[in-house]
Enzyme design. Sequence first.
Site, PDB file in Angstrom:
ATOM      1  CG  ASP A 253      -3.446  -1.975  -7.218  1.00 43.92           C
ATOM      2  OD1 ASP A 253      -2.265  -1.904  -6.792  1.00 43.92           O
ATOM      3  OD2 ASP A 253      -4.322  -2.642  -6.641  1.00 43.92           O
ATOM      4  N   GLY A 254      -1.206  -2.737  -9.375  1.00 39.22           N
ATOM      5  CA  GLY A 254      -0.674  -3.982  -9.893  1.00 39.22           C
ATOM      6  C   GLY A 254      -0.940  -5.086  -8.893  1.00 39.22           C
TER       7      GLY A 254
ATOM      8  CD  GLU B 196       1.353  -1.598  -7.423  1.00 40.02           C
ATOM      9  OE1 GLU B 196       0.799  -0.603  -7.935  1.00 40.02           O
ATOM     10  OE2 GLU B 196       0.847  -2.244  -6.482  1.00 40.02           O
TER      11      GLU B 196
ATOM     12  CG  ASP C 160      -2.015   0.209  -4.081  1.00 38.44           C
ATOM     13  OD1 ASP C 160      -1.099   0.029  -4.905  1.00 38.44           O
ATOM     14  OD2 ASP C 160      -2.921  -0.627  -3.880  1.00 38.44           O
TER      15      ASP C 160
ATOM     16  CG  HIS D 236      -5.960  -3.897  -0.169  1.00 36.46           C
ATOM     17  ND1 HIS D 236      -6.628  -4.572  -1.171  1.00 36.46           N
ATOM     18  CD2 HIS D 236      -4.652  -3.970  -0.501  1.00 36.46           C
ATOM     19  CE1 HIS D 236      -5.763  -5.046  -2.042  1.00 36.46           C
ATOM     20  NE2 HIS D 236      -4.554  -4.698  -1.660  1.00 36.46           N
TER      21      HIS D 236
ATOM     22  CG  ASP E 125      -6.966  -4.836  -5.563  1.00 38.96           C
ATOM     23  OD1 ASP E 125      -5.787  -5.214  -5.612  1.00 38.96           O
ATOM     24  OD2 ASP E 125      -7.868  -5.498  -5.027  1.00 38.96           O
TER      25      ASP E 125
END
Length: 156
Positions: free
Chosen positions: A14-15, A52, A74, A128, A138
């Site tokens: 994740d970024g 990302e 994501d 999320h 995250d």
Amino acid sequence: MKKDHTDVVEIYTDGACRGNPGPGGWGALLRYKGVEKELSGFETRTTNNRMELMAAIRAIEAMKKPTRIELYTDSQYVKKGMSEWISGWKAKGWKNSKKEPVANADLWQELEALSQNHTISWHWVKGHSGHPENDRVDQLANEAIDLGLETLAHHT
């Protein structure tokens, strides 16, 4: 190079960015035979898409030998970029469908080069949404921003 991968490494990436552009962070969780390793990093001025991509790059870079990887992100940008768009970009000299330079071509090229040594399946997960590994990466990305900003504040 012979690709020998009897085992699978799961990677979750994740970024995050505060402002776009702004200070950014990335996080990755690598899992192999139940053992987990976490990676993260910070950049002072970047974009969410670059973070990302960096998460995937740094995670794949951590592989010491050719590996079969199940990579979960994501980011539709990362997943579709690697599984659908990249061959067209390469064929068109790193131009997009509008004949403009591909955004973040430097990172796409790095990610594509790193991917050559491995067999990677790219998966998208909804961010999320209570996905435990996605929530963790995250958190790693945001902690990297917090730590980076705190470090910058102490050095100014």
